[in-house]
Design an enzyme around this catalytic site. Sequence first.
Site, PDB file in Angstrom:
ATOM      1  N   LYS A 280       0.740  -1.096  -0.202  1.00 55.20           N
ATOM      2  CA  LYS A 280       0.092  -0.136   0.086  1.00 55.20           C
ATOM      3  C   LYS A 280       0.852   1.237   0.093  1.00 55.20           C
ATOM      4  O   LYS A 280       0.624   2.140  -0.710  1.00 55.20           O
ATOM      5  CB  LYS A 280      -0.791  -0.023   1.109  1.00 55.20           C
ATOM      6  CG  LYS A 280      -1.682   1.129   1.290  1.00 55.20           C
ATOM      7  CD  LYS A 280      -1.425   2.458   1.725  1.00 55.20           C
ATOM      8  CE  LYS A 280      -2.719   3.478   1.598  1.00 55.20           C
ATOM      9  NZ  LYS A 280      -2.148   4.878   2.343  1.00 55.20           N
ATOM     10  N   HIS A 393       4.284  11.363   9.835  1.00 52.07           N
ATOM     11  CA  HIS A 393       3.059  11.356   9.472  1.00 52.07           C
ATOM     12  C   HIS A 393       2.247  12.576  10.094  1.00 52.07           C
ATOM     13  O   HIS A 393       1.479  13.360   9.731  1.00 52.07           O
ATOM     14  CB  HIS A 393       2.342  10.035   9.812  1.00 52.07           C
ATOM     15  CG  HIS A 393       1.067   9.821   9.103  1.00 52.07           C
ATOM     16  ND1 HIS A 393       1.036   9.436   7.728  1.00 52.07           N
ATOM     17  CD2 HIS A 393      -0.124  10.037   9.517  1.00 52.07           C
ATOM     18  CE1 HIS A 393      -0.170   9.414   7.263  1.00 52.07           C
ATOM     19  NE2 HIS A 393      -1.175   9.530   8.483  1.00 52.07           N
TER      20      HIS A 393
HETATM   21  C1  MEV Z   1       0.727   4.602   4.756  1.00 53.47           C
HETATM   22  O1  MEV Z   1       0.040   5.344   3.661  1.00 53.47           O
HETATM   23  C2  MEV Z   1       1.521   3.750   4.186  1.00 53.47           C
HETATM   24  C3  MEV Z   1       2.567   2.922   5.134  1.00 53.47           C
HETATM   25  O2  MEV Z   1       1.582   2.188   6.002  1.00 53.47           O
HETATM   26  C4  MEV Z   1       3.151   2.029   4.388  1.00 53.47           C
HETATM   27  C5  MEV Z   1       3.855   0.795   5.269  1.00 53.47           C
HETATM   28  O3  MEV Z   1       3.609   0.752   6.386  1.00 53.47           O
HETATM   29  O4  MEV Z   1       5.115   0.574   4.730  1.00 53.47           O
HETATM   30  C6  MEV Z   1       3.351   3.700   6.022  1.00 53.47           C
END
Ligand code: MEV
Length: 440
Positions: A280, A393
Amino acid sequence: MKTPIQGFSKLSKEEKIKWIADNYTDNSDTTIQILKKYWNQDNELQKLHDEFIENTISNYYLPFGIAPNFLINDTLYAIPMAIEESSVVAAASKAAKFWLDKGGFKTRVLGTQKIGQVHFIFKGPSEKLQEFIDAINPILVSDCKSITQNMEKRGGGITSIELRDRTHKLDNYYQLHCKFETLDAMGANFINSCLEQFSSTLKREALTYTSFNEGEQRIEVVMSILSNYVPECLVRAEVSCPINELEAEQSVSPEEFAKKMVRAVDIANVEPYRAVTHNKGIMNGIDAVVLATGNDFRAVEAGIHAYAAKDGSYKSLTRASLEDGIFKFWIEVPLALGTVGGLTSLHPLVNLALEILQKPSARELMQIVAVAGLAQNFAAVRSLVTTGIQEGHMKMHLLNILNQMRASEDEKKTLVAYFKKNAATHNAVVEALQNLRNKL
Ligand code: MEV
């Protein structure tokens, strides 16, 4: 009580808006106001959008951002991305900068073949069918001449037509499994037109094929459609550097960081729950560029996830290794993209995105998009194995929270500065804003 409506598509835009506002929302005036706020002032541009789909009543915006400093095969790119998720462009930019002075990204197109199939039912011996298909192969191709001649002039066209016996899966089920080279076009219309012509030719020729008995002459075509699974339309992107050049976040040593990165990717390779989230993150980068360049992100998504599961279990699309003191991180993804046709010339922003990317061929765009996916994954996994994802984030999400709470420009400025030094959780932001307001 809601009642169905007849002839909705025939209503004028104003009538459609009034109907949806009156029947499906609480406040008609507000609904109409919101919908019209997103109309483009430029009538011609709005008309263009109106005509992309049926029943357009407004436009749905996504932010269009730029991730600069991507060095790909020694050429510098600024990559346009259309995405709503706060941290994606920032993460891409950070990964681009990280690899900029380490040789950048190296990419290679591994194949460009696209697939389409005619699915049909034949009630007779498969050997007889094979003989028939061999006999009509040149007719299948020549019947498509009017569709393929321009593509052929440019070096593309139909590359193979193969009969596949699938009767072990479903009674009497066969396919014409066909391959195409569509050059700079995504090629969906080209492929589907060829397939529908194959279908007509197949049915017509069967009717007069003398070796078939009466029952066999009636081939039942179920459907003719391209496949979005394109494992032979494949691109590879890679980064590598000596382990000691890998600066991690915080106090993790380069060796420790490199090992953690490899471990994290290995986990995504063996654990589907993690692989889906890992991929994702890759799609955050891929979809954003695919969307900005006017390509079909649903097709790309479907094809990539099928590829991730090609070995029978869902796996990571990226791999990482440590060998002879070198950290290597790479991705292989199927990407059927176009840089001509479709939205590419129609949508002014798409056109601009392609100009910013220096008018790439489809092959070049495949490489840029794969890099965006790899960069995004590198940034995400780098954060995950060091600081955790929330720090970065939430910093990016901060403005969303402040906007939700209707913070003024001054309040935003103060709190953005405050959260540069403090952990930004949702509660912490709410509390800090309240404290600020209480002080006044
Ligand atoms: C969030 O949009 C994407 C992540 O969850 C990807 C990952 O966990 O590698 C941060």
